[in-house]
Design an enzyme around this catalytic site. Sequence first.
Site, PDB file in Angstrom:
ATOM      1  N   ASP A 295      40.574  37.163  44.119  1.00 18.94           N
ATOM      2  CA  ASP A 295      39.183  37.506  44.378  1.00 18.94           C
ATOM      3  C   ASP A 295      38.135  36.538  43.832  1.00 18.94           C
ATOM      4  O   ASP A 295      37.204  36.177  44.532  1.00 18.94           O
ATOM      5  CB  ASP A 295      38.872  38.896  43.806  1.00 18.94           C
ATOM      6  CG  ASP A 295      39.845  39.965  44.279  1.00 18.94           C
ATOM      7  OD1 ASP A 295      40.838  39.651  44.940  1.00 18.94           O
ATOM      8  OD2 ASP A 295      39.595  41.133  43.966  1.00 18.94           O
TER       9      ASP A 295
ATOM     10  N   GLN B  65      45.334  40.607  53.892  1.00 20.39           N
ATOM     11  CA  GLN B  65      45.760  40.073  52.588  1.00 20.39           C
ATOM     12  C   GLN B  65      46.988  39.191  52.788  1.00 20.39           C
ATOM     13  O   GLN B  65      47.602  39.231  53.866  1.00 20.39           O
ATOM     14  CB  GLN B  65      46.073  41.244  51.633  1.00 20.39           C
ATOM     15  CG  GLN B  65      45.168  41.262  50.425  1.00 20.39           C
ATOM     16  CD  GLN B  65      45.476  42.335  49.413  1.00 20.39           C
ATOM     17  OE1 GLN B  65      46.325  43.191  49.619  1.00 20.39           O
ATOM     18  NE2 GLN B  65      44.777  42.292  48.294  1.00 20.39           N
TER      19      GLN B  65
ATOM     20  N   ASN C 133      47.908  46.069  50.473  1.00 18.50           N
ATOM     21  CA  ASN C 133      48.861  45.385  51.341  1.00 18.50           C
ATOM     22  C   ASN C 133      49.950  44.616  50.573  1.00 18.50           C
ATOM     23  O   ASN C 133      51.123  44.985  50.590  1.00 18.50           O
ATOM     24  CB  ASN C 133      48.038  44.473  52.268  1.00 18.50           C
ATOM     25  CG  ASN C 133      48.837  43.745  53.299  1.00 18.50           C
ATOM     26  OD1 ASN C 133      49.946  43.340  53.051  1.00 18.50           O
ATOM     27  ND2 ASN C 133      48.263  43.544  54.479  1.00 18.50           N
TER      28      ASN C 133
ATOM     29  N   GLU D 202      48.697  44.115  34.575  1.00 14.20           N
ATOM     30  CA  GLU D 202      48.268  43.532  35.857  1.00 14.20           C
ATOM     31  C   GLU D 202      48.435  42.015  35.808  1.00 14.20           C
ATOM     32  O   GLU D 202      48.926  41.395  36.740  1.00 14.20           O
ATOM     33  CB  GLU D 202      46.810  43.907  36.144  1.00 14.20           C
ATOM     34  CG  GLU D 202      46.304  43.407  37.489  1.00 14.20           C
ATOM     35  CD  GLU D 202      44.877  43.857  37.802  1.00 14.20           C
ATOM     36  OE1 GLU D 202      44.220  44.457  36.921  1.00 14.20           O
ATOM     37  OE2 GLU D 202      44.413  43.604  38.934  1.00 14.20           O
TER      38      GLU D 202
END
Length: 437
Positions: free
Chosen positions: A169, A107, A37, A400
Amino acid sequence: MTPTVERMDEQARAILRQNDRGGYTIPTAGLYPYQWNWDSVFVALGFMEFDEPRAWAELETLFDAQWPNGMVPHIVFRHDDPDYFPGPSVWGTDGLDLPMPTSGISQPPVAATAIHWMVDAARDKQAALSKARALLPKLNAWHQWWVDARDPDGLGVVAMSHPWESGRDNLPDWDAPGDAIDVRAIGDYTRRDTSHIDTAMRPKKKDYDRYLALVQFGKSKNWDPAAIAADSPFWVADVGVSAILLRADRDLLALAERLIPGDTMISQARARIARLEAGFDRLWDSRQGAFCNKDLRTGAFAPAATAATLLCFYAGVGTPVQRTRVIEMATGWAEKVRYMCPSFDPTSGLFDPLRYWRGPTWAIFNFMIGVGLWEAGETGLADRVKRDTKALMEANGFAEYYSAVDGTSAGGDAFSWTAAVWLSWISPSLKEHKKTG
Ligand code: DGY
């Protein structure tokens, strides 16, 4: 040697092209093989700089997966990929009469803010206005879902029913609330993430057991928001999503007033904004002098501030005294780490420089923090956040995320949202426009 701007631009565009799966973009090959998302929303901002129709398509494919109740899911599964766990069969949303298989949670709702920026930046204004107009009712339904499903008591803060819903997370904030999750019946499972990425950079097994138990819980409730709100063992108000939703509602309101004056969504957006503005103060922990996540089952605040604390500027909330405290806190962090902005308080014993959301610096968070600081006139810190983001990408590519301490690149590489942040916020080839500071 620092790569040239042209080279960085070219690489960033190539990453978006290579991760494009035809109308939607995966975050990175292997680790994340589906459409996520908020990744897609940042990707749309990146595409906007060189392919406007493709940028709008990214959002349209995401909203194609919207649930009838308004929720826009956090993962869209258009196929079943053995590279990822938990896949569609584990989420078990197939009996719900959805447009396509998806996960069962949402999200951070960054889309309305991105769309507002996209409209401002568009070269093809006609197309942008008509695309935005078509997306507005979908955005409004999603925002309303957030307050109805995740704030049924009208507190003015939204609860996370799963750590993944926050997008962050394994934040240390979820550790203590997660103790209430019963993992005894989860059964055996095989993680796939650690076959792609160094285990030391990923959430621990204890975290994954909890993630899975919460997926099984949601599935057992048929993903019914009322049942989840009533019984979820994990129900934690998140500063990050509350701030992002508030900002997104302001952007939705501005777009709706311009594009569909008189529409009922205007009064709905105003009501949500008033409720979220009033509620945000509940997340002020006067003991820590920061906006902090709060376990809504126990009333306990998280152990420390996170990067989301700095989103009070992006959301336009906080008293002058609160804002001063947050700036003092961030100034202390800036002295402690080489690369702003760590995802978690670097002065805390729980800070972990390479483990995902327990400390590292993330370009997308820096983007939101930097914009908010700039808008609030905190230009010194805003410049620092932007400069550090640029230096990380130039030295270590489009990872990332990165260590805030020494800049080590971590997690997946050739990462779509990091490349998109370069293109839409960092690249010196950008025309001076709107949000960038
Ligand atoms: C994962 O699988 O690591 C994702 O962050 C879940 O959204």
